[in-house]
Write an enzyme that holds these catalytic residues in place. Structure first.
Site, PDB file in Angstrom:
ATOM      1  N   GLU A 280     -71.623 -15.053   4.584  1.00 19.33           N
ATOM      2  CA  GLU A 280     -71.847 -16.019   3.526  1.00 19.33           C
ATOM      3  C   GLU A 280     -71.133 -17.052   3.484  1.00 19.33           C
ATOM      4  O   GLU A 280     -69.949 -17.026   3.143  1.00 19.33           O
ATOM      5  CB  GLU A 280     -72.069 -15.305   2.165  1.00 19.33           C
ATOM      6  CG  GLU A 280     -72.933 -16.280   1.456  1.00 19.33           C
ATOM      7  CD  GLU A 280     -74.428 -16.317   1.717  1.00 19.33           C
ATOM      8  OE1 GLU A 280     -74.982 -17.266   1.035  1.00 19.33           O
ATOM      9  OE2 GLU A 280     -75.004 -15.730   2.508  1.00 19.33           O
ATOM     10  N   GLU A 310     -73.856 -27.113   3.803  1.00 20.89           N
ATOM     11  CA  GLU A 310     -72.934 -26.461   4.905  1.00 20.89           C
ATOM     12  C   GLU A 310     -73.300 -26.485   6.253  1.00 20.89           C
ATOM     13  O   GLU A 310     -72.793 -26.731   7.042  1.00 20.89           O
ATOM     14  CB  GLU A 310     -72.766 -25.071   4.356  1.00 20.89           C
ATOM     15  CG  GLU A 310     -72.254 -24.580   3.055  1.00 20.89           C
ATOM     16  CD  GLU A 310     -72.756 -23.636   2.087  1.00 20.89           C
ATOM     17  OE1 GLU A 310     -72.532 -23.526   0.847  1.00 20.89           O
ATOM     18  OE2 GLU A 310     -73.538 -22.746   2.625  1.00 20.89           O
ATOM     19  N   ASP A 464     -76.277 -17.065  -3.337  1.00 25.88           N
ATOM     20  CA  ASP A 464     -75.770 -15.766  -3.095  1.00 25.88           C
ATOM     21  C   ASP A 464     -77.036 -14.804  -3.448  1.00 25.88           C
ATOM     22  O   ASP A 464     -77.135 -13.870  -2.640  1.00 25.88           O
ATOM     23  CB  ASP A 464     -74.589 -15.438  -3.946  1.00 25.88           C
ATOM     24  CG  ASP A 464     -73.447 -16.407  -3.888  1.00 25.88           C
ATOM     25  OD1 ASP A 464     -73.111 -16.478  -2.451  1.00 25.88           O
ATOM     26  OD2 ASP A 464     -72.859 -16.820  -4.799  1.00 25.88           O
TER      27      ASP A 464
END
Length: 482
Positions: A280, A310, A464
């Site tokens: 992750e 990201e 998450d």
């Protein structure tokens, strides 16, 4: 006669059949409402035939201190006469003010290292004098908690810095081999804002989001990595989830180079054992560090989770060819994301030891799960739907579907590429499950729109939770046993 216990299943099947038959005759607004209902109610979700039952997660956790971004900046007396600037690290309160402005204007979740210890703890003390709350934080801690929340029959191990306060926030059945009652627990500041919030005359929030910053020692040095390695032999997991490598960027280059190689050795050893491994990601501001991280470890896990910021940073750090980064928006559309994911998996597969065969991408309006055709991962349709459903319900802090709480922002039609005209000319439709799917050069893509919460109550930790949900609904075919 139908037994009462079978009625819920029968009703679900009938509703699905009705949705499929009637969808053609609905107006655009009615189709949107039906699609939204399909996703949130989750009638079409299918669990893997042989899912992971023992999941090990490491290596970062902390206390999240959540406070209003605008409220804290005002209390600190920081000037609001700022322009949006995306600093790679925070050296002053002025930097913090500019990064919050940048986050607001671009609707970008940002995580940065605060370099000054004294200034950082001053902001912590000020935050505790304002309306605030403490929550479990850290990617590993949040994913472990979400996994157990979604399936209480799982055995979940968390190897991360855990002291007394964090242990109290974790479910008691989560195994914690690294529990140290008197350890100093790291605090990460979560500055949240709502859509429409303003900071000065130039900074207005385009959506609800947050800025995270910390002056972290134990997580940024990966203190729990060895404990995580030791625990895997005894725990014998079916799935390993690794997070926290992004926090190394706050360390000197000589240190993070060495620790990244330690992480690479850990990932290589785990992958060689045949255990599925998910990594992750989280936001990294230092592109030199991100480039080193990309080339050293991102090809080693079989699965990767990341968001639009990201993904863009990875491409910039790697100088991905064919992209005009100056013109790419902060929230890229489906065609650009499709190209970026295609580049990422193609680029990382060039390494001889590459294992990456699945990527779970998430942004506000839509999610994509990309799987390598013929690879070990499958059930991508349910995986991407599960993540979208979790994002919707968690953002609105509800377990019950109310159409009035959500809206769809994903485009109804879209090109599959911005750079490849042959691919761009292809068209795909959303199927009865609410998913659009296509293939491109050995990769299979599943796209789900996200029911966006109109008034989100909490934005931190959504990524998450999305990845954890998607993993529970993914099948790693090497798990199949006679």
């Amino acid at each position: 006669a139908v037994r009462m216990s079978a009625l819920p299943v029968l009703v679900g099947v009938l509703l699905m059949a009705l949705a499929i038959v009637s969808r053609t005759y609905l107006s655009n607004d009615e189709r949107k409402d039906l699609l939204l209902t399909d996703i949130v109610v989750g009638l079409t979700l299918t669990r893997p035939s042989n899912p992971a039952r023992k999941i090990a997660v490491g290596v970062n956790t902390n206390l999240d201190l959540i406070v209003s971004a605008v409220g804290l900046l005002r209390a600190l007396g920081v000037s609001s006469d700022v322009e949006p600037v995306d600093h790679a690290g925070l050296a002053s309160l002025q930097d913090l003010s500019e990064v919050v402005c940048h986050s607001m204007v671009n609707c970008a979740g940002i995580e940065r290292v605060f370099k000054g210890k004294e200034d950082f703890w001053n902001t912590v003390r000020m935050a505790t004098s304002l309306p605030h709350s403490y929550h479990l934080g850290g990617n590993a801690g949040l994913m472990a908690e979400k996994l157990f929340e979604l399936d209480s029959h799982l055995e979940v191990l968390l190897a991360a810095p855990v002291g007394k306060k964090i242990k109290e926030l974790l479910h008691p059945q989560i195994l914690v081999p690294t529990f140290t009652p008197n350890c100093v627990e790291e605090v990460h500041m979560i500055l949240e804002y709502s859509s429409g919030d303003t900071w000065g005359s130039t900074c207005q929030a385009a959506c609800a989001n947050r800025v995270i910053y910390s002056h972290d020692v134990s997580n940024s040095q990966l203190h729990s990595l060895k404990a995580f390695q030791r625990s895997l032999d005894e725990f014998e997991p079916d799935l390993v989830v690794f997070s926290g490598a992004h926090l190394l960027e706050g360390q000197p280059q000589g240190y993070w180079e060495g620790r990244v190689q330690d992480v690479a050795a850990f990932l290589q050893h785990t992958a060689a054992s045949g255990i599925p491994l998910h990594l992750e990601l989280a936001t990294v501001g230092n592109l030199n560090y991100l480039s080193y991280l990309t080339e050293s470890i991102l090809h080693l896990p079989s699965s990767l989770g990341l968001n639009e910021q990201e993904l863009l940073s990875l491409a910039k750090a790697s100088r991905a060819p064919g992209f005009d980064f100056a013109s790419l928006p902060a929230k890229p559309g489906v065609s650009d994301v499709s190209d970026l994911l295609h580049w990422l998996m193609s680029h990382l597969s060039k390494n001889k030891s590459a294992s990456l065969s699945r990527v779970h991408f998430h942004t506000l309006a839509f999610h994509i799960v990309a799987e390598r055709v013929g690879g070990p991962w499958s059930n991508g349709c349910s995986s991407v739907l599960a993540g979208a459903r979790t994002a919707a319900l968690q953002a609105c802090a509800t377990q019950h579907f109310d159409p009035a709480l959500f809206t769809l922002q994903a485009p109804e039609t879209f090109a599959l590429s911005s750079s490849d005209q042959q691919v761009a000319q292809r068209t795909v439709d959303f199927d009865s499950s609410g998913v659009a799917r296509w293939e491109r050069e050995g990769l299979r893509y599943y796209l789900s729109p996200v029911p966006v919460c109109k008034e989100p109550l909490r934005t931190v930790g959504l990524g998450d939770a999305i990845s954890a949900s998607g993993l529970l609904y993914s099948q790693f075919n090497k798990l199949l046993r006679s």
